[in-house]
Design a protein around this motif. Structure first.
Motif, PDB file in Angstrom:
ATOM      1  N   UNK A   3      56.328   7.776  47.179  1.00  0.00           N
ATOM      2  CA  UNK A   3      57.765   7.985  47.327  1.00  0.00           C
ATOM      3  C   UNK A   3      58.455   6.712  47.807  1.00  0.00           C
ATOM      4  N   UNK A   4      59.772   6.674  47.623  1.00  0.00           N
ATOM      5  CA  UNK A   4      60.612   5.617  48.162  1.00  0.00           C
ATOM      6  C   UNK A   4      61.509   6.245  49.229  1.00  0.00           C
ATOM      7  N   UNK A   5      61.609   5.594  50.361  1.00  0.00           N
ATOM      8  CA  UNK A   5      62.448   6.096  51.446  1.00  0.00           C
ATOM      9  C   UNK A   5      63.876   5.594  51.257  1.00  0.00           C
ATOM     10  N   UNK A  11      62.041   9.919  48.041  1.00  0.00           N
ATOM     11  CA  UNK A  11      62.237  10.092  46.609  1.00  0.00           C
ATOM     12  C   UNK A  11      60.936   9.801  45.849  1.00  0.00           C
ATOM     13  N   UNK A  12      60.357  10.802  45.172  1.00  0.00           N
ATOM     14  CA  UNK A  12      59.162  10.518  44.366  1.00  0.00           C
ATOM     15  C   UNK A  12      59.456   9.462  43.306  1.00  0.00           C
ATOM     16  N   UNK A  39      57.548  16.290  41.361  1.00  0.00           N
ATOM     17  CA  UNK A  39      58.399  16.849  42.405  1.00  0.00           C
ATOM     18  C   UNK A  39      59.827  16.276  42.361  1.00  0.00           C
ATOM     19  N   UNK A  40      60.114  15.491  41.348  1.00  0.00           N
ATOM     20  CA  UNK A  40      61.426  14.857  41.198  1.00  0.00           C
ATOM     21  C   UNK A  40      61.955  15.265  39.823  1.00  0.00           C
ATOM     22  N   UNK A  41      63.084  15.973  39.802  1.00  0.00           N
ATOM     23  CA  UNK A  41      63.678  16.460  38.559  1.00  0.00           C
ATOM     24  C   UNK A  41      65.111  15.946  38.478  1.00  0.00           C
ATOM     25  N   UNK A  68      62.609  17.333  44.757  1.00  0.00           N
ATOM     26  CA  UNK A  68      63.711  16.377  44.867  1.00  0.00           C
ATOM     27  C   UNK A  68      64.566  16.530  43.614  1.00  0.00           C
ATOM     28  N   UNK A  69      65.737  17.121  43.765  1.00  0.00           N
ATOM     29  CA  UNK A  69      66.587  17.476  42.628  1.00  0.00           C
ATOM     30  C   UNK A  69      67.837  16.605  42.602  1.00  0.00           C
TER      31      UNK A  69
END
Length: 272
Positions: A3-5, A11-12, A39-41, A68-69
């Motif tokens: 992920x990125x912070x 954020x994946x 997990x990121x859409x 994470x939407x």
């Protein structure tokens, strides 16, 4: 998933792009991607598929808080009432109480940028969004948002792939600790015949698309949201995360043309 912070969120780095997916096909793609570990859409009001994305989220066994939407407001809604109304409509279609990231999809020349981010700040205060961001912003637009207005921008989502130079923008974002989220990261499927890319792919027993994605993941501060409606493509993109490029690979990619832009509508800003 790495992920990125950004702005207090994780954020994946690899997300699922959904542009041009619709209806039940979109719902199935989202549900399957989540079952694989995505997990990121990413979606947008303009895509006309938020209902399909919402159905896929609802059908999944993954908890909403683990997803994470992202969705986006279209450029003709960039007023106080327009943004709020657009978000409320998006949330209803997505069947959720909040989105993790809400983006200005495209800048508008007549927008009041201060009002835009003030409105987004109010939506964040109300718990309807967790963070605000932008898409298709140039360095000059980023400077206005970040330095003049002081907006807490969580990302800039732009076209980025191995045939488009974004070093100026990426350099600026890096200095501000803002991730770049790459859309069209695989060149809309047009990279398969690049001779240098094919050679690298053969070396790694991978596809050119996987190499293109691995090249993006090789760069700090970069995430990517390739569209992947087919099950095997979703898995192939996940598998690309394990590819490790070497200096020879990077040199071959650096030699490719870097002036190819696939997304450039009439209302786009001056890319300088």
């Amino acid at each position: 998933m790495e992920t990125l912070s950004t702005q207090g969120l994780a954020m994946p780095r690899l997300g699922l792009g959904t542009y041009r997916m619709t209806g039940n096909d979109c719902a199935r793609a989202v549900e399957h991607a989540l079952s694989l570990g995505y997990r990121h859409v990413d979606t947008a009001e303009m895509y006309g598929n938020e209902d399909g994305v919402g159905a896929g989220l609802a059908a999944s066994s993954v908890a909403r808080d683990d997803i994470f939407l992202t969705t986006k407001v279209w450029h003709d809604h960039l007023t106080r009432d327009g943004i709020r109304g657009a978000l409320e409509a998006s949330l209803e279609k997505l069947k959720t109480d909040y989105v993790d990231l809400y983006l200005v999809h495209w800048p508008a020349p007549d927008m009041d940028m201060g009002e835009v981010f003030e409105t987004m700040a109010a939506l964040k205060e109300e718990g309807l969004i967790k963070a605000m961001g932008v898409a298709n912003f140039t360095v000059d637009l980023m400077k206005r948002a970040v330095e003049e207005i002081g907006a807490p921008i969580a990302c800039n989502q732009v076209e980025y792939h191995l045939k488009l130079d974004q070093s100026k923008l990426l350099g600026y974002l890096t200095t501000k600790g803002i991730p770049l989220v790459a859309y069209v990261p695989l060149g809309q499927g047009r990279l398969a015949d690049e001779e240098g890319l094919v050679a690298i792919a053969e070396k790694h027993d991978a596809s050119p698309a996987q190499i293109a994605l691995a090249w993006l993941m090789d760069q700090p501060g970069v995430a990517a949201i390739p569209k992947a409606s087919r099950n095997e493509t979703q898995q192939a993109n996940l598998d690309a995360l394990s590819i490790r490029l070497d200096d020879e690979d990077r040199a071959l990619i650096a030699a490719l043309p870097k002036d190819v832009r696939y997304v450039d509508p009439d209302f786009a800003p001056d890319w300088d």
